[in-house]
Design a protein around this motif. Structure first.
Motif, PDB file in Angstrom:
ATOM      1  N   GLY A 721      -1.636  -4.078 -18.542  1.00 30.39           N
ATOM      2  CA  GLY A 721      -2.452  -3.373 -19.520  1.00 30.39           C
ATOM      3  C   GLY A 721      -1.590  -2.539 -20.441  1.00 30.39           C
ATOM      4  N   SER A 722      -2.197  -1.540 -21.074  1.00 33.52           N
ATOM      5  CA  SER A 722      -1.418  -0.747 -22.015  1.00 33.52           C
ATOM      6  C   SER A 722      -0.695   0.424 -21.356  1.00 33.52           C
ATOM      7  N   SER A 723      -1.147   0.842 -20.173  1.00 30.18           N
ATOM      8  CA  SER A 723      -0.391   1.876 -19.465  1.00 30.18           C
ATOM      9  C   SER A 723      -0.265   1.581 -17.972  1.00 30.18           C
ATOM     10  N   LYS A 724      -0.994   0.549 -17.534  1.00 25.21           N
ATOM     11  CA  LYS A 724      -1.009   0.265 -16.093  1.00 25.21           C
ATOM     12  C   LYS A 724      -0.875  -1.225 -15.840  1.00 25.21           C
ATOM     13  N   ILE A 725      -0.535  -1.535 -14.583  1.00 26.18           N
ATOM     14  CA  ILE A 725      -0.581  -2.928 -14.155  1.00 26.18           C
ATOM     15  C   ILE A 725      -1.741  -3.060 -13.172  1.00 26.18           C
ATOM     16  N   PHE A 726      -2.486  -4.135 -13.290  1.00 23.85           N
ATOM     17  CA  PHE A 726      -3.614  -4.389 -12.401  1.00 23.85           C
ATOM     18  C   PHE A 726      -3.256  -5.526 -11.467  1.00 23.85           C
ATOM     19  N   PHE A 727      -3.546  -5.312 -10.170  1.00 28.05           N
ATOM     20  CA  PHE A 727      -3.151  -6.321  -9.186  1.00 28.05           C
ATOM     21  C   PHE A 727      -4.344  -6.904  -8.468  1.00 28.05           C
ATOM     22  N   ARG A 728      -4.188  -8.138  -8.073  1.00 21.89           N
ATOM     23  CA  ARG A 728      -5.193  -8.725  -7.191  1.00 21.89           C
ATOM     24  C   ARG A 728      -5.100  -8.057  -5.822  1.00 21.89           C
ATOM     25  N   ALA A 729      -6.208  -8.157  -5.088  1.00 20.93           N
ATOM     26  CA  ALA A 729      -6.258  -7.535  -3.770  1.00 20.93           C
ATOM     27  C   ALA A 729      -5.110  -8.043  -2.912  1.00 20.93           C
ATOM     28  N   GLY A 730      -4.464  -7.154  -2.182  1.00 18.21           N
ATOM     29  CA  GLY A 730      -3.454  -7.570  -1.222  1.00 18.21           C
ATOM     30  C   GLY A 730      -2.041  -7.567  -1.757  1.00 18.21           C
ATOM     31  N   VAL A 731      -1.865  -7.617  -3.083  1.00 20.53           N
ATOM     32  CA  VAL A 731      -0.510  -7.711  -3.643  1.00 20.53           C
ATOM     33  C   VAL A 731       0.273  -6.421  -3.367  1.00 20.53           C
ATOM     34  N   LEU A 732      -0.373  -5.301  -3.665  1.00 22.16           N
ATOM     35  CA  LEU A 732       0.326  -4.034  -3.445  1.00 22.16           C
ATOM     36  C   LEU A 732       0.582  -3.807  -1.953  1.00 22.16           C
ATOM     37  N   ALA A 733      -0.373  -4.243  -1.140  1.00 25.29           N
ATOM     38  CA  ALA A 733      -0.202  -4.094   0.309  1.00 25.29           C
ATOM     39  C   ALA A 733       1.069  -4.809   0.752  1.00 25.29           C
ATOM     40  N   GLU A 734       1.304  -5.995   0.185  1.00 28.06           N
ATOM     41  CA  GLU A 734       2.498  -6.757   0.533  1.00 28.06           C
ATOM     42  C   GLU A 734       3.774  -6.029   0.103  1.00 28.06           C
ATOM     43  N   LEU A 735       3.748  -5.521  -1.137  1.00 34.79           N
ATOM     44  CA  LEU A 735       4.919  -4.782  -1.632  1.00 34.79           C
ATOM     45  C   LEU A 735       5.192  -3.562  -0.752  1.00 34.79           C
ATOM     46  N   GLU A 736       4.101  -2.896  -0.367  1.00 38.55           N
ATOM     47  CA  GLU A 736       4.242  -1.721   0.494  1.00 38.55           C
ATOM     48  C   GLU A 736       4.924  -2.088   1.807  1.00 38.55           C
ATOM     49  N   GLU A 737       4.534  -3.247   2.323  1.00 42.04           N
ATOM     50  CA  GLU A 737       5.076  -3.678   3.594  1.00 42.04           C
ATOM     51  C   GLU A 737       6.587  -3.905   3.491  1.00 42.04           C
ATOM     52  N   ILE A 738       6.975  -4.581   2.397  1.00 39.43           N
ATOM     53  CA  ILE A 738       8.408  -4.818   2.191  1.00 39.43           C
ATOM     54  C   ILE A 738       9.134  -3.486   2.066  1.00 39.43           C
ATOM     55  N   ARG A 739       8.470  -2.570   1.349  1.00 35.68           N
ATOM     56  CA  ARG A 739       9.084  -1.277   1.119  1.00 35.68           C
ATOM     57  C   ARG A 739       9.277  -0.528   2.454  1.00 35.68           C
ATOM     58  N   ASP A 740       8.282  -0.653   3.351  1.00 36.91           N
ATOM     59  CA  ASP A 740       8.369   0.009   4.649  1.00 36.91           C
ATOM     60  C   ASP A 740       9.551  -0.490   5.466  1.00 36.91           C
ATOM     61  N   THR A 741       9.892  -1.782   5.304  1.00 35.56           N
ATOM     62  CA  THR A 741      10.982  -2.323   6.104  1.00 35.56           C
ATOM     63  C   THR A 741      12.334  -1.969   5.524  1.00 35.56           C
ATOM     64  N   LYS A 742      12.364  -1.446   4.319  1.00 37.32           N
ATOM     65  CA  LYS A 742      13.650  -1.111   3.674  1.00 37.32           C
ATOM     66  C   LYS A 742      14.267   0.125   4.300  1.00 37.32           C
TER      67      LYS A 742
END
Ligand code: ATP
Ligand code: MG
Length: 742
Positions: A721-742
């Protein structure tokens, strides 16, 4: 997650070894192919597949039985790490079984709130959890929605912040069956907003230190509940009216006033309750709580068993003391500024209703009604400020117009009893409506108002059939709950072909029409013509398919009720009462009724008037709601026994299917429910890459786009969008998971 969110999760959930349990559970889970199997009694049972036979599978169920089932009677099970997820849109496998499983697990851990894509789902706990304290209010204040565990406060907070940020009116739509918790959640919304946006808000968010206006707004509740709520089979404190509360704010977000609109009112409860239910609370509160002096002023020398309108009802509500409640009511009226005189006017009406119920009507020879014992009538007339001779005459021998002449009519006992009850109901209803107006006078100050948050507490009907969300230049179509309501509404409401209400009106002006001719006419219009209309097998009436169920209507007495709503001889007396309040309640009957008025009134009929009125009211409500940013809360009743800690799975499933939660999750997943600003996205996920983003200043949007590329996310999974990104359900959850393992 912010520290605030984590601390709260601990507070709510009380356990921190969830991860350990989860690891064990996950290992066990991986060994087998777990699924949910449909079950008539339990809804769904868990099991694992022992043999795969194509269309069918052999399943080892949790109770160690073996069952062979069709594959389409099974659902995939989510791994245990999804147990008790806060937003069900994040579930990998989204099916009925998983949704109900999740709600159930959470409920049994005392977690009554769960997000479900667009909705907040609230399951009635039937017990008091310490989740509505000032401390919790402070936790939620100005936090990002998904940082915090699901809560009604989070919804209230989003509404408030979005109002200020988007400069747009907001609404919170709280729906659910009777007893599901709509009113409780409505109160929590008001409590939260009063705490964070009131005069004294600033730092304190302390509900004990509210400003005057905020206290008044909160205190309207005990008043409305005393006069408008009652014990029913489903709910000890059931609202017998719907309401829309608008809280008004100035441009800097401070509360400047509030307004209450009421919808529908179950006035029939005044004269009749089943033995397991009660009349409106006020009758019990007044008879049990008023001082002897007040009671004698109100001519109330009896107790609950002495009045026809209370004696056959249940008397007590578990855990409630009517006398204490009476005190709460009087205190509340004092806070709101309802004077002692006004209070006594309100109580006078309640007492008059009780005495109306006790008027004994006898039948003389020739079937004419007689009143031999006059003490109740005397009390009624004293309380209402009208002369008894005219009152009695108006009841027994009213003047009616026949052609051009006024004639005196003799009434039967049944007719008189009917008009006494109609009067009692109307008197009480008019007084209730006047009370709402009076409350509004105290709290409504439209000056300075820039925005509002409206809270709707009304038994379910779907409002937002299809709404286009325009956000950030991205468009997608949201809700279509697939609730096929319009045909039923047409059936009731349409003028052409003749709907039920219009048909009733027409029959009322036909000579020789009866309840039977009315129903026959209806059948001829609608039988086999509307899928929502059916002819019952045994009774005279019709069956309508409503929202959740079929309802059978018995039509006996409809014609009479529609024709002769109130005895105008009496209402004209009341309009000239020596008591100003009583006179004001019937001021629409002042003056002589012309032939034309009369014709109009008959034509409108009470049913039509009521029906028409509701329609106009609802139309205006919709118009207001359409102009707001909506927030949806779906309340769920967990069992029919008002019992804590018990989930009746089929009952809950039924509600989830009807209220659009299941449908809503599906649609939400088809859209882009999660959003992050470019800045935030970069801040959170830059660490997942190395060296993608060049050192030095770089625009957040450009940086975010580089990150998206680096993550190799499929472009169907997000929109920019013009100031944000919109995600389908579950996408951010996946990124969060990867981030947790870092
Ligand atoms: P109705 O349509 O009959 O008015 P309702 O949806 O407004 O029903 P409520 O009156 O809000 O239902 O709730 C019924 C009862 O359930 C409450 O009196 C209260 O005892 C209990 N209850 C509901 N929600 C909660 C909650 N969040 N915490 C504690 N008790 C609750
Ligand atoms: Mg309610």
């Amino acid at each position: 997650h912010s520290p605030g969110g984590e601390a709260l999760r601990l507070l709510f959930n009380g356990s921190c070894d969830a991860d350990v349990n989860n690891t064990v559970a996950q290992a066990t889970f991986n060994e087998k192919k777990w699924i949910w199997v449909e079950d008539k009694k339990a809804g769904y049972v868990a099991g694992y597949i022992t043999k795969d036979m194509g269309e069918q599978v052999e399943v080892h169920l949790n109770d160690d039985s073996i069952r062979i089932v069709n594959v389409n009677e099974t659902d995939k099970m989510n791994p245990p790490k999804f147990d008790k997820v806060e937003d069900m849109a994040d579930l990998t496998y989204l099916n009925e079984a998983s949704v109900i499983h999740n709600l159930r697990l959470r409920y049994l851990s005392n977690l009554i709130y769960t997000y479900s894509g667009l909705f907040l789902v609230a399951v009635n706990p039937y017990q008091k959890f310490p989740i509505y304290t000032d401390e919790i209010i402070r936790y939620y204040k100005s936090k990002r929605h998904h940082e915090m565990p699901p809560h009604i406060y989070a919804i209230a907070d989003s509404a408030y912040n979005e109002m200020l940020q988007e400069r747009e009116n907001q609404s919170i739509l709280i729906t659910g069956e009777s007893g599901a918790g709509k009113t409780e959640n409505t109160k929590r919304v008001i409590q939260y907003i009063a705490a964070i946006a009131g005069d004294s808000a600033g730092d304190s968010s302390n509900t004990k230190m509210l400003g005057k206006l905020e206290s008044q707004i909160l205190q309207t509740n005990p008043i409305l509940e005393a006069f408008g709520n009652a014990l029913t089979i489903r709910n000890n404190n059931s609202s017998r009216f719907g309401k829309f509360i608008r809280i008004e704010f100035n441009s800097s977000g401070q509360i400047v006033g509030a307004n209450i609109e009421r919808y529908l009112f179950e006035k029939s409860r005044v004269t009749y309750q089943t033995p397991e239910e009660r009349n409106f609370h006020i009758f019990y509160q007044l008879l049990r709580g008023a001082s002897p002096q007040l009671k004698s002023e109100l001519l109330l020398d009896g107790s609950l068993n002495d009045y026809r309108f209370t004696k056959n009802s249940l008397k007590d509500i578990e855990g409630v003391n009517d006398s204490t409640e009476y005190q709460t009511l009087v205190d509340a009226m004092n806070v709101v500024g309802i004077s002692e005189n006004e209070q006594s006017d309100l109580f006078r009406v309640v007492s008059a209703v009780l005495h109306l119920g006790n008027i004994e009507v006898a039948s003389s020879r020739n079937d004419q009604a007689q009143i031999y014992e006059t003490s109740s009538s005397e009390n009624v007339c004293n309380l209402l400020g009208i002369p008894i001779a005219e009152f009695t005459k108006g009841l027994l021998n009213p003047q009616v117009k026949a052609g051009r002449e006024w004639v005196t009519q003799a009434r039967t006992k049944e007719q008189v009893l009917y008009s006494i009850e109609a009067l009692a109901k109307s008197l009480y209803e008019r007084s209730f409506f006047a009370l709402v107006d009076r409350i509004n006078k105290a709290i409504y100050r439209p000056k300075n108002s820039s925005y509002f948050i409206g809270v709707l507490d009304i038994a379910g009907f779907e409002i937002f059939k299809q709404e286009e969300y325009k956000l950030e230049g991205i468009e997608w179509k949201f809700i279509d709950f697939g609730l096929d309501l319009q045909p039923t509404i047409d059936l009731i409401d349409k003028a052409n072909p003749v709907g039920i209400l219009s048909c009733l009106d027409e029959e009322c002006v036909m000579p020789k029409a009866t309840d039977k001719t009315f129903v026959e006419k209806l059948h001829s219009f609608w039988k086999d013509k509307s899928p929502k209309y059916q002819v019952p097998r045994f009774q005279q009436g019709f069956i309508l398919q409503h929202y959740a169920a079929k309802v059978e209507y018995k039509t006996s007495g409809w014609l009479d009720k529609n024709k002769d709503p109130l005895n105008e001889n009496i209402t004209k007396l009341l309009a000239r009462s020596s008591n100003q309040y009583i006179a004001s309640l019937f001021s629409d009957y002042l003056g002589d009724i012309t032939d034309n008025d009369k014709k109009n009134r008959v034509k409108r009929g009470v049913f039509r008037t009521v029906g028409r009125h509701h329609k106009e009211q609802l139309h205006s409500l919709m118009q207001q709601l359409y102009s707001t940013h909506p927030h949806f809360v779906r309340c769920i009743i967990p069992n029919e026994e008002k019992c804590p800690g018990k989930i009746d799975v089929p009952l809950v499933l039924d509600q989830l299917r009807c209220n659009g939660v299941l449908e809503g999750i599906r649609i939400c997943r088809a859209g882009f429910p999660n959003r992050l600003s470019f800045n935030e996205f970069r801040r959170r996920y830059e660490i997942l890459t190395s060296g993608i983003i060049p050192k030095g200043f770089i625009d957040n949007k450009v940086a975010a786009e580089k990150l998206l590329d680096a993550f190799k996310l499929d472009t169907s999974q997000y929109r920019i969008g013009s100031s944000k990104i919109f995600f389908r359900a579950g996408v951010l959850a996946e990124l969060e998971e990867i981030r947790d393992t870092k």
